[in-house]
Write a protein that holds these residues in place. Structure first.
Motif: not given
Ligand SMILES: NC(=O)c1ccc[n+]([C@@H]2O[C@H](COP(=O)([O-])OP(=O)(O)OC[C@H]3O[C@@H](n4cnc5c(N)ncnc54)[C@H](OP(=O)(O)O)[C@@H]3O)[C@@H](O)[C@H]2O)c1
Length: 243
Positions: A225-243
């Motif tokens: 639905q977000e017409g201004f977002a392209t070429g992006q990867t959205i991370v939904v990881d519960g904070g995995t990259v932080l630990v």
């Protein structure tokens, strides 16, 4: 957000929509008024999935690893608005020394080559204002020992997402990168082993739990639905990259 980009009456094709993250995307999109088409290889699972989608959905059985069948499917399907690709099979995780390189090549069949085929044959039918949302995984950014091949697939999808966003514009192309999510993907582990994994990973995360398919699905709905977002990867990881 560009006006008129809501999902009401939009036709959303979810490849891998019979289970897990794809099924949650299909259910949430349908609940927002989308006309959902789910695709997966197993007719029985599709039937069950369609029955679980309030407001109804169409289902098509298709092995998306078969390029010719993918081409035929999209030629017959006609126009639509959003293509979501979540198809995935069980992971084979091995240290490099124990990795069978022929099997490792096959790890790219569904997640990379089939995704590329779906976009190649599906994107010509996407309406103006539409989008593609692919699936990668946090292993691309935060690999564990034994994840060399799986992490490579993830990195490849992120690069593909950026390249396709340039090539297919104005169709928008994005990806979602989940952390560990409680789905059938982990079915090759026995139930107690799987629960132990979910518990130990969940306890290690800032959010204190692993993801549910419904958590991750919201990112796909946002990107459609977000017409201004392209070429992006959205991370939904519960904070995995932080630990
Ligand atoms: N769960 C996680 O922890 C996690 C984490 C990071 C990334 N991901 C990624 O998220 C994606 C979705 O995974 P999930 O967890 O939702 O897994 P899932 O519940 O096992 O769903 C996978 C879907 O892919 C379909 N599929 C498998 N082979 C297919 C084929 N040859 N042709 C068409 N459809 C096929 C399955 O349906 P059929 O069996 O009916 O074909 C099913 O609908 C995968 O790419 C996975 O790698 C998952």
């Amino acid at each position: 957000m560009q006006q008129g980009n809501g999902l009401q009456d939009k036709r959303v094709v979810v490849v891998g929509g019979s289970s897990g993250i794809g099924l949650a995307v299909a259910q949430q999109a349908a609940s927002q008024g989308a006309k959902v088409v789910i695709v997966s290889s197993n007719a029985e699972r599709i039937q069950k999935a369609v029955a679980s989608i309030s407001g109804g959905a169409q289902g098509h059985a298709l092995d998306v690893a078969d390029e010719r069948d993918v081409a035929t499917f999209f030629a017959k399907l006609g126009a639509f608005d959003h293509l979501v690709f979540t198809a995935g099979d069980s992971l084979h995780l091995h240290d490099l020394a124990a990795t069978d390189l022929q099997q490792a090549r096959r790890a790219f069949e569904l997640r990379y080559w089939a995704a590329l085929a779906a976009v190649k044959y599906g994107s010509p039918h996407i309406h103006k204002g539409g989008s593609v949302v692919l699936t990668t995984g946090i292993a691309g950014q935060r690999p564990q020992k034994g994840w060399a091949i799986a992490a490579s697939v993830c990195g490849t999808i992120e690069a593909l997402t950026r390249a396709l966003a340039v090539e297919l514009a104005p169709i928008r192309v994005n990806a979602v990168s989940p952390g560990v999510v409680r789905t059938n993907l982990w079915r090759n582990m026995n139930a107690s082993e799987r629960e132990r994994l979910f518990e130990s990973v969940g306890n290690s995360l800032p959010v204190g739990r692993v993801g549910e398919a419904s958590d991750i699905a919201q990112a796909y709905l946002f990107l459609m639905q977000e017409g201004f977002a392209t070429g992006q990867t959205i991370v939904v990881d519960g904070g995995t990259v932080l630990v």
